[in-house]
Enzyme design. Structure first.
Site, PDB file in Angstrom:
ATOM      1  N   ASP A 123       6.807   2.571   9.865  1.00  0.00           N
ATOM      2  CA  ASP A 123       6.493   2.687   8.444  1.00  0.00           C
ATOM      3  C   ASP A 123       5.009   2.403   8.229  1.00  0.00           C
ATOM      4  OD1 ASP A 123       7.101   3.211   5.804  1.00  0.00           O
ATOM      5  OD2 ASP A 123       7.550   1.129   5.342  1.00  0.00           O
ATOM      6  N   HIS A 130      -1.075   2.092  -4.111  1.00  0.00           N
ATOM      7  CA  HIS A 130      -0.057   1.094  -3.764  1.00  0.00           C
ATOM      8  C   HIS A 130      -0.694  -0.087  -3.029  1.00  0.00           C
ATOM      9  CE1 HIS A 130       3.656  -0.757  -2.409  1.00  0.00           C
ATOM     10  NE2 HIS A 130       3.231  -0.682  -1.154  1.00  0.00           N
ATOM     11  N   GLU A 196      11.050   1.197  -2.226  1.00  0.00           N
ATOM     12  CA  GLU A 196       9.749   1.832  -2.048  1.00  0.00           C
ATOM     13  C   GLU A 196       9.981   3.337  -1.945  1.00  0.00           C
ATOM     14  OE1 GLU A 196       7.741  -0.097   1.279  1.00  0.00           O
ATOM     15  OE2 GLU A 196       6.917  -1.578  -0.125  1.00  0.00           O
ATOM     16  N   GLU A 198       9.066   6.727  -0.754  1.00  0.00           N
ATOM     17  CA  GLU A 198       8.245   7.258   0.339  1.00  0.00           C
ATOM     18  C   GLU A 198       8.748   8.643   0.743  1.00  0.00           C
ATOM     19  OE1 GLU A 198       7.468   4.699   3.645  1.00  0.00           O
ATOM     20  OE2 GLU A 198       7.828   2.856   2.504  1.00  0.00           O
ATOM     21  N   ASP A 228      12.441   2.745   1.290  1.00  0.00           N
ATOM     22  CA  ASP A 228      12.279   1.593   2.165  1.00  0.00           C
ATOM     23  C   ASP A 228      12.597   0.329   1.358  1.00  0.00           C
ATOM     24  OD1 ASP A 228      11.493  -0.066   4.251  1.00  0.00           O
ATOM     25  OD2 ASP A 228       9.391  -0.029   3.649  1.00  0.00           O
ATOM     26  N   ARG A 232      10.894  -8.674  -1.481  1.00  0.00           N
ATOM     27  CA  ARG A 232       9.516  -9.138  -1.698  1.00  0.00           C
ATOM     28  C   ARG A 232       9.345 -10.624  -1.447  1.00  0.00           C
ATOM     29  NH1 ARG A 232       7.293  -4.435  -1.007  1.00  0.00           N
ATOM     30  NH2 ARG A 232       7.955  -2.902  -2.542  1.00  0.00           N
ATOM     31  N   GLN A 235       9.361 -11.153   2.212  1.00  0.00           N
ATOM     32  CA  GLN A 235       8.106 -10.576   2.714  1.00  0.00           C
ATOM     33  C   GLN A 235       6.911 -11.514   2.485  1.00  0.00           C
ATOM     34  OE1 GLN A 235       7.290  -6.776   0.906  1.00  0.00           O
ATOM     35  NE2 GLN A 235       5.467  -6.378   2.118  1.00  0.00           N
ATOM     36  N   LYS A 248      12.070  -5.971   5.624  1.00  0.00           N
ATOM     37  CA  LYS A 248      12.182  -4.514   5.660  1.00  0.00           C
ATOM     38  C   LYS A 248      13.331  -4.068   6.559  1.00  0.00           C
ATOM     39  CE  LYS A 248       8.128  -3.777   3.546  1.00  0.00           C
ATOM     40  NZ  LYS A 248       7.905  -2.855   2.433  1.00  0.00           N
ATOM     41  N   THR A 252      16.937   1.348   5.200  1.00  0.00           N
ATOM     42  CA  THR A 252      16.009   2.379   4.754  1.00  0.00           C
ATOM     43  C   THR A 252      16.853   3.625   4.534  1.00  0.00           C
ATOM     44  OG1 THR A 252      14.176   1.438   6.017  1.00  0.00           O
ATOM     45  CG2 THR A 252      13.998   3.756   5.395  1.00  0.00           C
ATOM     46  N   GLU A 358       5.408  -3.127  -8.350  1.00  0.00           N
ATOM     47  CA  GLU A 358       4.235  -2.666  -9.100  1.00  0.00           C
ATOM     48  C   GLU A 358       4.588  -2.350 -10.548  1.00  0.00           C
ATOM     49  OE1 GLU A 358       3.920   0.149  -5.688  1.00  0.00           O
ATOM     50  OE2 GLU A 358       1.858   0.260  -6.370  1.00  0.00           O
TER      51      GLU A 358
HETATM   52 CA    CA Z   1       7.313   0.842   3.178  1.00  0.00          CA
END
Ligand code: CA
Length: 411
Positions: A123, A130, A196, A198, A228, A232, A235, A248, A252, A358
């Site tokens: 990834d 971002h 996420e 993607e 994904d 948070r 993380q 993560k 996915t 975000e």
């Molecule tokens: Ca990602």
């Protein structure tokens, strides 16, 4: 480029994701039977395994394997041959039409499975908006972009075992949590679980050693939508200095359809202007992004779907070809079915951000949903859906939906 018309009327509808221009590859199952390779066309799936069994198509029996890896391994000449044969079978009225019609399955009746066996999963972190947004929240706007970011398409090695097909439920993860004001970490369910948005590039050609930037795009078979899922809070505590790990590793999700690079060819666009000149090995010789409109929607348990964000793949700073080139610069071998996540795709505006982190600015500005509720992060029972399509003149090349519902943490 305009619509290529098919004798199958539903493939000519302007709002279908699957006109003859698209021909994306997936694996479907009818009534619990083993998965079969199929191609989406209008409201149907063409059972190409049946066509190979009947001798209408002949690709060394790879279409009967129940996954697309073996076909990908045949290489670009086979990729382009199947695409032209399918185009002919579905556009011209030939003596095979009855056989082709008999191999059409209504999409509404099937269950989709993983379209390919993910051999490895990497990834990246390649959207400037971002990276700036997340960096601003984690480290402040002055240090938002790491010093390497404008030079390297940075990424981390993920877990192929955690990649699931759209429609698979995702369970809220547990892990070590430590907020900025906590004295010590504790163990529990993630309170800041996120998505996420993607695009995933599917590598179709195995390689040993570095891949030249001029060759890299040709090794990419196609693209999938990719969500994904990210914890948070896990993380924020774990990520330094080796990057994300457990945050993560829950799941996915990918779309059930691989949209081929060939179908996206008319929608190529250049990467943005470089803020700092790239090293030569990363300099592309042509446009290597695609104009693909993307959106994120949320459906609370028992509620109605609402779009949270709209953005575009052309917002990326690095292309998949640059990522593949960089990934192999060390000599890292690539396998058929290697999956490269683009990194979260965020546009410049609040409405075009590709993650809830975000959109809610770390929970400081909760998103207001219809009906008066709000979201900072995902709540149990929420279904998140990604959609994407390149818009042509009177047609669209779409990915179908990539959805997943969040289940509560294990009790
Ligand atoms: Ca990602």
């Amino acid at each position: 480029m305009s619509l290529i018309t098919s004798w199958l009327e539903s493939a000519n509808a302007p709002d279908t994701d699957f006109p003859l221009n698209n021909l994306p590859y997936g694996v479907f199952s009818l009534g619990g039977a083993p998965g079969r390779c199929g191609v989406a066309i209008g409201d149907s799936i063409l059972d190409v395994a049946a066509l190979e069994e009947a001798g209408v198509l002949s690709f060394q029996r790879t279409l009967t394997t129940g996954t697309w890896n073996a076909f990908m391994a045949l290489g670009p000449a086979a990729w382009s041959a199947l695409r032209s044969e399918l185009t002919a079978l579905l556009s011209e009225t030939t003596e095979t039409r009855a056989q082709v019609e008999a191999a059409l399955v209504p999409m509404a009746q099937v269950r989709m499975q993983m379209p390919f066996r993910v051999s490895e999963y990497t990834d990246f972190y390649a959207s400037r908006n971002h990276a700036f947004n997340v960096g601003s929240m984690f480290r402040g706007p002055e240090n938002a972009l790491p010093p390497n970011w404008l030079h390297i398409p940075i990424g981390y090695n993920g877990r192929a075992s955690s990649v699931v097909v759209s429609g698979t439920d995702v369970r809220r993860p547990t892990g070590q949590l430590k907020g900025p004001d906590d004295d010590a970490p504790r163990f529990g369910p993630s309170q800041r679980f996120d998505i996420e948005l993607e695009l995933g590039a599917v590598v179709g050609t195995a390689s040993e050693g570095p891949i030249d930037i001029r060759q890299a795009a040709a090794n990419i078979f196609g693209y999938v939508l990719l969500n994904d899922w990210s914890a948070r809070d896990i993380q924020a505590w774990e990520y330094q200095p080796l990057g994300p790990f457990q945050s993560k590793a829950t799941a996915t999700s990918i779309s059930p359809w691989i949209v081929t690079a060939a179908a996206l060819e008319p929608f190529r666009v250049p990467t943005p202007e470089r803020e700092i000149e790239l090293l030569d090995y990363l300099k592309e010789d042509g446009p290597s992004l695609y104009d693909i409109a993307l959106e994120v929607a949320i459906t609370p348990e028992g509620g109605t779907e609402q779009v949270l964000s709209r953005t575009n793949y052309r917002e990326m700073y690095y292309s998949a070809a640059q990522q593949l080139c960089h990934h192999t610069a060390s000599g890292c071998p690539m396998r058929v079915g290697d999956l490269l996540g683009s990194g979260t795709i965020s546009g410049p505006d609040r409405e075009s951000r590709g993650s809830l982190l975000e959109l809610s600015w770390g929970g400081k500005e909760p998103i207001e949903l219809d009906g008066g509720t709000t979201r900072s992060f995902i709540e149990d029972g929420d279904t998140l859906t990604l959609r994407g399509a390149a818009e042509g003149n009177g047609y669209r090349v779409g990915f179908g939906a990539c959805t997943g519902k969040l289940l509560p943490a294990r009790g």
